[in-house]
Design a protein around this motif. Structure first.
Motif, PDB file in Angstrom:
ATOM      1  N   UNK A 308      -4.238  11.541  -1.869  1.00 42.66           N
ATOM      2  CA  UNK A 308      -5.004  10.568  -2.654  1.00 42.66           C
ATOM      3  C   UNK A 308      -5.358  11.073  -4.043  1.00 42.66           C
ATOM      4  N   UNK A 309      -5.286  12.370  -4.271  1.00 43.05           N
ATOM      5  CA  UNK A 309      -5.827  12.983  -5.492  1.00 43.05           C
ATOM      6  C   UNK A 309      -4.703  13.199  -6.498  1.00 43.05           C
ATOM      7  N   UNK A 310      -4.836  12.554  -7.666  1.00 43.87           N
ATOM      8  CA  UNK A 310      -3.795  12.656  -8.679  1.00 43.87           C
ATOM      9  C   UNK A 310      -4.083  13.608  -9.807  1.00 43.87           C
ATOM     10  N   UNK A 311      -5.326  14.110  -9.901  1.00 44.88           N
ATOM     11  CA  UNK A 311      -5.693  15.025 -10.986  1.00 44.88           C
ATOM     12  C   UNK A 311      -6.589  16.119 -10.424  1.00 44.88           C
ATOM     13  N   UNK A 312      -6.213  17.361 -10.648  1.00 44.83           N
ATOM     14  CA  UNK A 312      -6.971  18.528 -10.184  1.00 44.83           C
ATOM     15  C   UNK A 312      -7.211  19.430 -11.387  1.00 44.83           C
ATOM     16  N   UNK A 313      -8.471  19.777 -11.627  1.00 45.29           N
ATOM     17  CA  UNK A 313      -8.829  20.682 -12.714  1.00 45.29           C
ATOM     18  C   UNK A 313      -9.594  21.870 -12.150  1.00 45.29           C
ATOM     19  N   UNK A 314      -9.047  23.065 -12.354  1.00 42.91           N
ATOM     20  CA  UNK A 314      -9.675  24.314 -11.944  1.00 42.91           C
ATOM     21  C   UNK A 314      -9.912  25.182 -13.172  1.00 42.91           C
ATOM     22  N   UNK A 366     -11.754  13.270 -17.686  1.00 45.95           N
ATOM     23  CA  UNK A 366     -12.043  12.018 -18.391  1.00 45.95           C
ATOM     24  C   UNK A 366     -10.864  11.635 -19.288  1.00 45.95           C
ATOM     25  N   UNK A 367     -10.297  12.613 -19.982  1.00 47.46           N
ATOM     26  CA  UNK A 367      -9.158  12.320 -20.845  1.00 47.46           C
ATOM     27  C   UNK A 367      -7.953  11.868 -20.034  1.00 47.46           C
ATOM     28  N   UNK A 368      -7.673  12.581 -18.945  1.00 52.08           N
ATOM     29  CA  UNK A 368      -6.494  12.253 -18.141  1.00 52.08           C
ATOM     30  C   UNK A 368      -6.643  10.929 -17.401  1.00 52.08           C
ATOM     31  N   UNK A 369      -7.830  10.658 -16.887  1.00 53.16           N
ATOM     32  CA  UNK A 369      -7.999   9.527 -15.987  1.00 53.16           C
ATOM     33  C   UNK A 369      -8.516   8.263 -16.668  1.00 53.16           C
ATOM     34  N   UNK A 376      -6.304   7.485  -9.893  1.00 54.29           N
ATOM     35  CA  UNK A 376      -7.563   6.896  -9.412  1.00 54.29           C
ATOM     36  C   UNK A 376      -8.586   7.969  -9.045  1.00 54.29           C
ATOM     37  N   UNK A 377      -8.129   9.042  -8.369  1.00 54.91           N
ATOM     38  CA  UNK A 377      -9.049  10.078  -7.898  1.00 54.91           C
ATOM     39  C   UNK A 377      -8.732  11.420  -8.549  1.00 54.91           C
ATOM     40  N   UNK A 378      -9.789  12.181  -8.836  1.00 51.64           N
ATOM     41  CA  UNK A 378      -9.632  13.500  -9.407  1.00 51.64           C
ATOM     42  C   UNK A 378     -10.673  14.463  -8.875  1.00 51.64           C
ATOM     43  N   UNK A 379     -10.353  15.748  -8.943  1.00 53.32           N
ATOM     44  CA  UNK A 379     -11.230  16.806  -8.457  1.00 53.32           C
ATOM     45  C   UNK A 379     -11.382  17.862  -9.542  1.00 53.32           C
ATOM     46  N   UNK A 380     -12.610  18.360  -9.717  1.00 49.40           N
ATOM     47  CA  UNK A 380     -12.882  19.516 -10.568  1.00 49.40           C
ATOM     48  C   UNK A 380     -13.524  20.595  -9.711  1.00 49.40           C
ATOM     49  N   UNK A 391     -17.624  22.118  -6.583  1.00 50.39           N
ATOM     50  CA  UNK A 391     -16.597  21.074  -6.669  1.00 50.39           C
ATOM     51  C   UNK A 391     -17.245  19.715  -6.851  1.00 50.39           C
ATOM     52  N   UNK A 392     -16.442  18.805  -7.379  1.00 50.95           N
ATOM     53  CA  UNK A 392     -16.881  17.435  -7.665  1.00 50.95           C
ATOM     54  C   UNK A 392     -15.670  16.524  -7.530  1.00 50.95           C
ATOM     55  N   UNK A 393     -15.869  15.362  -6.903  1.00 53.65           N
ATOM     56  CA  UNK A 393     -14.816  14.366  -6.725  1.00 53.65           C
ATOM     57  C   UNK A 393     -15.184  13.107  -7.493  1.00 53.65           C
ATOM     58  N   UNK A 394     -14.231  12.589  -8.279  1.00 56.99           N
ATOM     59  CA  UNK A 394     -14.484  11.395  -9.082  1.00 56.99           C
ATOM     60  C   UNK A 394     -13.425  10.330  -8.799  1.00 56.99           C
ATOM     61  N   UNK A 395     -13.818   9.082  -9.085  1.00 59.18           N
ATOM     62  CA  UNK A 395     -12.929   7.930  -8.979  1.00 59.18           C
ATOM     63  C   UNK A 395     -12.995   7.133 -10.279  1.00 59.18           C
TER      64      UNK A 395
END
Length: 398
Positions: A308-314, A366-369, A376-380, A391-395
């Motif tokens: 489900x997660x299309x963007x991951x930022x570490x 924010x820039x990517x999504x 739709x979903x991203x994780x930092x 960690x934080x999950x956003x939609x």
């Protein structure tokens, strides 16, 4: 067990949902260079002002911001968040809170801000700031009673193990069989992505120029594995972490504006709804693994999986640390998942202003999504000295 707060599931619409509606940052400067003359307040003030302008009339009247929360690790003390809020002209009634979870401080500030919105605040500005260049010179008390130059904060008691972060990165690479070649390949990728995105103008909308600087200082064009292969171990004699595949010590600020969903909807602003936040503890000798349980926790809380997660930022403190986490998740940033993991470059290229780095992840999401209408979903997520993960999950909404 991770400490997790599920704010709302993706299927739930609620007027209290905290939503990131604006995300800004300064350029990132190498310590002692481009931004060396700016302290934490001088870095944070223009970013806060830019966020107020981005949100619009709802934020531009005095005292309409409910709280300013900034992460900071090595600054002057005295609550820089409050000083920056005053310097930004937000109003005498606007309080400020400075938090310290080391490298995760900026992301922790966003997490705390999200909880404040969920509990009734309407508008919170949250992020982080660090000026390694102007951090105070400190003295510590040696065992013989002499005053000596202060090196770093203690991350863990000696009986458990208190490695420096570079030493811990080398230990992690050995523990998880992460080769020097993979680390160098990842570092080359980080620089190449950062340079390409800067040249394409993708950073322009998020940047707030300061001190005459309008571009990140550290990314280097034309790096290759052969060049990085000549770097010597930086932390332990037989280690694989080098100055080339590790982050730089940096200056900078990043922050976001958080509104409740009802206000966001009324204003018609797109944004990132925060669905879950988490913190977790791991062994202090391998702190780079902290994001693994923290991210799994936010995904479980929201009923989501990696598909489900299309963007991951570490936070790319060390290539070994990023690769250890992505290996644990079954992701391959050097292959099939290159468009998901830190796809616009990260701290190895851009730099690592400790207290700000977690908030920089939110700017990237924010820039990517949102700005680019991405996944739709991203994780930092951040790894933290002493063996912690945040960690934080956003939609994406709106």
């Amino acid at each position: 067990m991770p400490s997790t707060v599920r704010l709302l599931t993706p299927e739930t619409a609620d007027p209290r949902t905290p939503v990131v509606v604006a995300a800004r940052r300064t350029p990132i400067g190498t310590a002692g260079r481009a931004l060396a003359g700016l302290d934490v307040v001088a870095l944070a003030t223009p970013v806060l002002r830019a966020l107020v302008d981005d949100v619009g009339p709802v934020a531009q009247r005095p005292d309409t911001v409910d709280e300013v929360i900034l992460g900071n690790c090595m600054g002057p003390g005295g609550d820089p968040a409050r000083v920056a809020a005053l310097a930004a002209g937000l109003g005498l009634a606007v309080p400020g809170l400075t938090v310290d979870r080391q490298c995760g401080s900026g992301l922790e500030a966003v997490n705390v801000g999200a909880l404040r919105v969920l509990c009734g605040d309407r508008l919170v500005l949250a992020g982080g700031v660090e000026s390694a260049s102007t951090a105070p010179t400190r003295l510590a008390l040696a065992p013989d009673g002499a005053r000596v130059a202060y090196d770093r904060a203690r991350f863990s008691p000696d009986e458990i193990g208190d490695p420096g972060m570079g030493e811990a990165a080398d230990d992690l690479a050995r523990e998880r069989a992460i080769s020097r070649l993979r680390q160098d390949e990842y570092a080359v990728r980080s620089h190449a992505l950062a340079v390409a995105n800067a040249d394409a103008g993708r950073y322009r909308a998020e940047l707030v120029p300061v001190g005459g600087v309008d571009r990140d200082e550290r990314p280097r064009a034309g790096l290759d594995v052969a060049t990085l292969g000549r770097f010597r171990p930086a932390f332990t004699p037989d280690g694989t972490a080098t100055a080339g595949n590790s982050c730089g010590i940096s200056d900078g600020c990043a922050a976001v504006a958080l509104l409740d969903e009802a206000t966001r909807r009324d204003l018609g602003l797109p944004g990132l709804a925060i669905r879950a936040v988490a913190s977790a503890g791991v062994h202090p000798r391998l702190p780079g693994l902290g994001p693994v349980p923290a991210v799994q926790s936010v995904l479980s809380a929201a009923g989501l999986g990696w598909a489900d997660v299309g963007a991951v930022e570490l936070t790319e403190a060390f290539a070994a640390q990023v690769l250890a986490c992505t290996d644990a998740w079954g992701l391959d940033p050097l292959g099939a998942d290159g468009d998901r993991v830190c796809a616009q470059g990260g701290a190895i290229a851009l730099g690592h202003p400790w207290g700000a780095s977690g908030a920089l992840l939110m700017v990237r999401l924010f820039s990517r999504m949102v700005r680019e209408q991405g996944p739709r979903f991203g994780v930092a997520a951040c790894a933290v000295g002493g063996g912690q993960g945040v960690a934080l999950l956003v939609e994406r909404v709106g």
